[in-house]
Every structure is written in C-alpha cells, then in structure tokens.
Design an enzyme around this catalytic site. Structure first.
Site, short mmCIF file in Angstrom:
data_model
loop_
_atom_site.label_atom_id
_atom_site.label_comp_id
_atom_site.label_asym_id
_atom_site.label_seq_id
_atom_site.Cartn_x
_atom_site.Cartn_y
_atom_site.Cartn_z
N LYS A 187 5.08 12.79 3.75
CA LYS A 187 5.01 12.30 5.14
C LYS A 187 5.44 10.82 5.19
O LYS A 187 5.57 10.18 4.15
CB LYS A 187 3.60 12.49 5.68
N TYR A 241 6.53 -22.73 8.20
CA TYR A 241 5.82 -22.77 9.49
C TYR A 241 4.40 -23.27 9.32
O TYR A 241 3.71 -22.89 8.37
CB TYR A 241 5.78 -21.37 10.11
N ARG A 245 -13.11 13.16 9.79
CA ARG A 245 -11.88 12.83 10.51
C ARG A 245 -11.34 14.14 11.07
O ARG A 245 -11.42 14.38 12.25
CB ARG A 245 -10.90 12.14 9.54
N MET A 280 10.14 -14.44 9.17
CA MET A 280 10.72 -13.13 9.48
C MET A 280 11.81 -12.74 8.48
O MET A 280 11.91 -11.58 8.06
CB MET A 280 11.31 -13.15 10.90
C1 LIG Z 1 -4.54 15.64 3.87
C2 LIG Z 1 -3.88 14.78 2.85
N1 LIG Z 1 -3.72 15.24 1.61
C3 LIG Z 1 -3.14 14.49 0.64
C4 LIG Z 1 -2.68 13.22 0.92
C5 LIG Z 1 -2.05 12.39 -0.18
O1 LIG Z 1 -2.81 11.25 -0.43
P1 LIG Z 1 -2.41 10.26 -1.60
O2 LIG Z 1 -1.15 9.60 -1.19
O3 LIG Z 1 -3.53 9.30 -1.69
O4 LIG Z 1 -2.23 11.09 -2.81
C6 LIG Z 1 -2.83 12.70 2.20
C7 LIG Z 1 -2.37 11.34 2.50
O5 LIG Z 1 -2.92 10.58 3.23
C8 LIG Z 1 -3.44 13.51 3.20
O6 LIG Z 1 -3.61 13.06 4.45
#
Ligand SMILES: Cc1ncc(COP(=O)(O)O)c(C=O)c1O
Length: 377
Positions: free
Chosen positions: A34, A273, A149, A321
């Site tokens: 992701k 800055y 969550r 920046m």
């Molecule tokens: C549901 C879920 N599984 C696995 C992972 C992988 O986590 P990590 O990058 O800490 O291995 C994530 C990442 O946030 C996640 O949201």
C-alpha cells in the site's frame, strides 16, 4: 541538473523476502504494498515480487493500478470496500476483501439477495457474476483483538462468520487480526492479542493471519498460515531501537543528492531560516539539494547525520524546502558536485527518523514526486 534521486534496489527486496522466509518458515506471504509500496513505486515493486503468495493494498485505486499493470497474483483490500459500488469492482478485478464492519456484511448479504432474484444487473463479464458457478469470493474476516481500530468483537465476529458462511458466493472466510504493539518486545499486549485471536477462532476453519513485520520478527506465535510483512520488505526494522541490518535486511531505497555550494563562515555567523544555528568556530557550510519539498523531514534536528563521500556530517540550521545545510568543518576535502546520501545502505533511514522524531515509514512514504526515481535490478 538537480540530482536529487531515490534509487530503488529491487534485488534487495528479493533478499529481504528470503530473510522473511527464514523468520517465518512455511508461512504464506501477503506482501503489503500500500501507499505506493511504502513510497518505492507500487507497480515496479510488485512486478518484482515473484516469491510471494498474495499482495495487500489499502484501497481500490491501488488494486486497480496493479491489475491494469498486469499483476495477476491474488490482491487483498486490507480495509475492505468503502462503498457498495466497490463490490462490483472487487468482482470485476478479481480481488479479495477484508470484512471488518457490520455495514460490509449487510452489503454482501444484499448482493446475495439481489443475485438470487436478478442475474442481469451487474454490468460486468459473465464469470464475474456472483451467481456464476465459477464465481467465488475470498474474504478476510477481521477480529479486533485489542487495537480497537478495525474489526469485530468476539460476538460480532462469530455472528459475521456465520452470516457470511450462508452466502453462496463466498468460498472462503479467513480470520485475520492486527497487532498493535508488536514493535515492543516488552509489551504484553501482543501475547494478549494472540490469545484472544486463538480463542475466537478455535472452531473456525480458514487460514489465519495476524503478523505484520514486527510479528514476523518477534512473535512467532502470531505467524499462523499467512504473514503480512510490509516495512521489512523494504529493508527497515519495525522494532524499537533497531535497524534493518540488525535482521540482515538490506535497505531498498537510497535517497541521494549532491553538494552544490560550499560557504566559509566565521564564529558568530548564523545559518538558515530563523538564524537558528550559530557557528562557534570558523567552518565550511555545505549546501545540499534536498529539502522538505522532496520529503526530507522538516523536523530533522541539528546533528542529523548526512553522508558525503562515506563520511557523516551534522545537519545545522533549519531544513528548507529545497536545501539543507551541514557543517563540513574546516578541513573538508570534498568538492561541489560530490554525491550526498540522506539515507540508504550507509545511513539507515531508521536513524534519520529518530533524529526527526518520526518513524521510517513516514520518511519512505513521504518522498515527493519532484525526486527522480530510479529502479535498479
Ligand atoms: C492490516 C495490516 N497488515 C500488515 C501491515 C504491514 O505492517 P508493517 O509494515 O509494519 O509490516 C499493515 C500496515 O500498516 C496493515 O495495516
């Protein structure tokens, strides 16, 4: 030309997967890609992932990007579908979905009802229709073992499991949960979460999944059939106080730029800055072509290491920046144009994160599109 680059070593991912396999022998791997593969390029990274069993993304756009790029491995939507419309896309793009909420169960029930009475309404190809004998949806049913969550509590989990089992087009229900504190081996939370997950899934079939990278490294009881490594694939340690090399991982990203100005200053001269840093001696200030506009952290503190010709120099003054300034000392022997490494093999991103009061995830995800990405095999 400004030479600010993120160099992505795809072979390092292969190596890191081999480490993951040693840590969790026999487990199936759902590689988490992701957020543009944690900033490394979702298509380039995923196209290179041959030794894994499935891919996990956060949302539909990421999944579609991968399918359009020709990725055929199973893809799991970690947050499930955000609207009923996305259910049609799950079918069309042959995806698997997490189910973490009552609203999603209801949407799946409605879909089942709709197709019990009307087989013509979904405007996608024949095989993708839920009433088609070949259509089968794999869902990952999420149990909230303590993170609070996403996911169902005990009773909700069993109820959702039973209801989904009754829907003809759902072929497999795999239980999953997520660890909240796995990066901290002193914290008893992980053990508690594992216990609760074991209890709620005792009489449930399906392949279980719980471990993120920290679970893979530190909590073998959380491995079950499927592990879900993310950050570890990119060569970073998820564990508090450790870096990737502590686990024999190789960093996948190197963030590099160049020294493009050197300025001689006197004691009492102030830099950057807010005139936030004052020289106490004569010294040379190196100006490097990277800043928060490239994703270098604005909050990196004075003293954050920057590597030039294999030697580290301290950041001084505020991050701008487009530029940062480092104290080169009086005897610097390098020159304008020398390569600078902000993080990578020789300078762990975990170290930079610590100096910026953040975590390596944010730094890797935060490299901006202004930086030129280069993918090497
Ligand atoms: C549901 C879920 N599984 C696995 C992972 C992988 O986590 P990590 O990058 O800490 O291995 C994530 C990442 O946030 C996640 O949201």
């Amino acid at each position: 030309m400004r030479s600010t680059r993120a160099i992505i070593n795809l072979n390092a991912i292969e190596h890191n997967i081999s480490i993951v396999k040693q840590l969790a022998p026999g487990c199936k791997i759902m590689a988490v890609v992701k957020a543009d593969a944690y900033g490394h390029g979702i298509v380039q990274v995923t196209s290179h992932l041959s030794q894994i069993d499935a891919i996990a993304v956060a949302c539909m756009d990421e999944a579609i990007t991968l399918r359009n790029a020709g990725i055929t491995q199973p893809i799991i939507l970690l947050e499930g579908f955000f609207s009923d419309d996305e259910l049609a896309q799950i079918i069309e793009y042959n995806l698997q979905t997490v189910v973490h909420h009552e609203a999603q169960v209801i949407a799946l029930e409605k879909l089942a009802q709709k197709y019990a009475t009307d087989t013509t309404r979904l405007d996608i190809n024949e095989v993708a229709k839920p009433n088609h004998p070949q259509f089968q949806l794999i869902v990952w049913l999420k149990f909230d073992s303590g993170m609070h969550r996403l996911g169902f509590d005990d009773a909700g989990f069993i109820d959702a499991y039973q209801r989904l089992q009754g829907l003809g087009f759902i072929s497999t229900i795999n239980p999953m949960s997520h660890l909240a504190c796995a990066d901290d081996i002193q914290n008893p939370m992980s053990q508690r979460q594992i216990q609760l997950f074991n209890q709620v899934t005792t009489n449930i079939t399906g392949e279980r999944s719980m471990a993120n990278s920290a679970g893979v490294i530190a909590w073998p009881e959380s491995h079950y059939q499927w592990i879900r490594p993310g950050i570890i694939l990119y060569g970073c340690s998820p564990m508090i106080g450790l870096t990737g090399s502590d686990h024999q991982l190789i960093p996948v990203m190197m963030l590099a730029s160049q020294l493009f100005a050197i300025k001689s200053i006197k004691p009492g001269d102030q830099v950057g800055y807010g005139s936030a840093w004052t020289a106490t001696r004569e010294t040379l200030i190196g100006v490097i072509a990277i800043g928060y506009g490239d994703g270098y952290p604005r909050h990196a503190k004075e003293g954050t290491p920057v590597s030039i010709n294999g030697k580290t120099y301290p950041l001084v003054g505020k991050v701008s920046m487009d530029m940062i300034t480092v104290d080169l000392g009086e005897d610097f022997s390098g020159k304008i144009g020398d390569e600078v490494v902000l993080w990578g093999d020789e300078l762990p991103v975990e170290t930079i994160a610590q100096h910026a009061d953040t975590i390596p995830y944010t730094l890797l995800c935060g490299v901006t599109s202004r930086v030129k990405f280069v993918w090497n095999n």
